[in-house]
Motif scaffolding. Sequence first.
Motif, PDB file in Angstrom:
ATOM      1  N   VAL A 171       0.389  50.060   9.892  1.00 51.75           N
ATOM      2  CA  VAL A 171       0.193  50.365   8.473  1.00 51.75           C
ATOM      3  C   VAL A 171       1.512  50.191   7.717  1.00 51.75           C
ATOM      4  O   VAL A 171       1.541  49.628   6.610  1.00 51.75           O
ATOM      5  CB  VAL A 171      -0.363  51.791   8.299  1.00 51.75           C
ATOM      6  CG1 VAL A 171      -0.293  52.225   6.828  1.00 51.75           C
ATOM      7  CG2 VAL A 171      -1.813  51.869   8.781  1.00 51.75           C
ATOM      8  N   ASN A 202      -7.571  58.594  16.104  1.00 55.06           N
ATOM      9  CA  ASN A 202      -7.372  57.208  16.529  1.00 55.06           C
ATOM     10  C   ASN A 202      -6.906  57.187  17.982  1.00 55.06           C
ATOM     11  O   ASN A 202      -6.076  58.004  18.376  1.00 55.06           O
ATOM     12  CB  ASN A 202      -6.319  56.569  15.606  1.00 55.06           C
ATOM     13  CG  ASN A 202      -6.122  55.096  15.817  1.00 55.06           C
ATOM     14  OD1 ASN A 202      -5.719  54.652  16.879  1.00 55.06           O
ATOM     15  ND2 ASN A 202      -6.394  54.318  14.774  1.00 55.06           N
ATOM     16  N   SER A 209     -10.877  54.365  13.498  1.00 58.02           N
ATOM     17  CA  SER A 209     -10.118  53.405  12.679  1.00 58.02           C
ATOM     18  C   SER A 209     -10.237  53.717  11.193  1.00 58.02           C
ATOM     19  O   SER A 209     -10.538  52.843  10.382  1.00 58.02           O
ATOM     20  CB  SER A 209     -10.596  51.976  12.943  1.00 58.02           C
ATOM     21  OG  SER A 209     -11.968  51.823  12.614  1.00 58.02           O
ATOM     22  N   LEU A 233      -9.738  50.784   8.285  1.00 61.39           N
ATOM     23  CA  LEU A 233      -8.533  49.961   8.308  1.00 61.39           C
ATOM     24  C   LEU A 233      -8.758  48.661   7.549  1.00 61.39           C
ATOM     25  O   LEU A 233      -7.867  48.173   6.856  1.00 61.39           O
ATOM     26  CB  LEU A 233      -8.119  49.676   9.751  1.00 61.39           C
ATOM     27  CG  LEU A 233      -7.569  50.890  10.535  1.00 61.39           C
ATOM     28  CD1 LEU A 233      -7.338  50.513  11.992  1.00 61.39           C
ATOM     29  CD2 LEU A 233      -6.279  51.394   9.893  1.00 61.39           C
ATOM     30  N   ILE A 278      -3.271  58.556   8.957  1.00 64.43           N
ATOM     31  CA  ILE A 278      -3.994  57.844  10.004  1.00 64.43           C
ATOM     32  C   ILE A 278      -5.016  58.806  10.582  1.00 64.43           C
ATOM     33  O   ILE A 278      -4.662  59.876  11.084  1.00 64.43           O
ATOM     34  CB  ILE A 278      -3.031  57.369  11.131  1.00 64.43           C
ATOM     35  CG1 ILE A 278      -1.826  56.625  10.530  1.00 64.43           C
ATOM     36  CG2 ILE A 278      -3.783  56.524  12.140  1.00 64.43           C
ATOM     37  CD1 ILE A 278      -2.172  55.424   9.710  1.00 64.43           C
ATOM     38  N   CYS A 325      -1.060  52.471  15.338  1.00 62.01           N
ATOM     39  CA  CYS A 325      -1.732  52.279  14.050  1.00 62.01           C
ATOM     40  C   CYS A 325      -0.783  52.599  12.903  1.00 62.01           C
ATOM     41  O   CYS A 325      -0.716  51.853  11.913  1.00 62.01           O
ATOM     42  CB  CYS A 325      -2.972  53.164  13.976  1.00 62.01           C
ATOM     43  SG  CYS A 325      -3.956  52.896  12.492  1.00 62.01           S
TER      44      CYS A 325
END
Length: 291
Positions: free
Chosen positions: A267, A257, A99, A10, A254, A263
């Motif tokens: 993003v 996670n 991540s 990330l 993604i 998340c």
Amino acid sequence: MSTLYHYTSLQGLIGVITGKSVWASHCEYLNDSSEFIHALSFAKTVSGNIFMDDDYLEAFGWAVRDSLEHMIKHDIYVASFSENADLLSQWRGYCPQGSGVSIGFDSEILNAYCENQGYRLEKCIYDSEIQSSRIIDITKRCLDIFPQPSITREDYSSLGSKEQVVFTLNERERTTNGQDRDAAKAATDWLCEQVNECAPLIKHSGFHEESEWRIVAHNPTENIQYRVSKSHIVPYLVLPLIREYPEIIKEIYIGPNPNPHRCKKSVKQLLKSESIENVTTKISSIPFNSW
């Protein structure tokens, strides 16, 4: 492939989006730098041994082995991509636990960027037979431009053993220090150039699942910066892909996670803050729990 994926953290994604660029790291300072060294050694071994048992071409075989032994390695920088958007081995190998993301780049735009910059976008070679064939082909092409023996192979075969030894010594002298020295050096210099070009694409067959493509930059002189790893400094080349081609990112996955939907939302927020539009965000379908 219409899309190639760059796996990162990330934090790495923030760098790519806000810096509008991707980093290509120097081969010799990567975690898998031994892979590149192995590739060079492999190329040297195949090229150097192909004519080892051919006494008629001994001068050529010696020149190849000597030039490869003293070959100056290029400063090679690579940025890695995969054909696979959601691959467990990639999440495990290249992303922090819980991540990671894979950024999908338009491969046609990537290729156009590389052509404009004098870089290469090519798929890695995993098959050992194809690897050997590539190196053998380079070596044979080098032979075509290397000064040819002063007599035919038939005439050489008709010589006595002592005469053959004298012929071999004379051929080596002619191509090393004599009238054909410059032509011989030009041929072996070309060979070394081709080996330098090929080596970054040679990978062990055990990694074939990655289906890796690489942007390869040889001896760049601009946009070189430095970052700190755990034990040393890593030179890297800044590739301003998104700055020059804002539409190059097509989608973002993604990775596994603990909070994938949160998340994904974050993003999207990041992309919006940098006015990067028309990017599809997806969540990995792999049921992998590493946290």
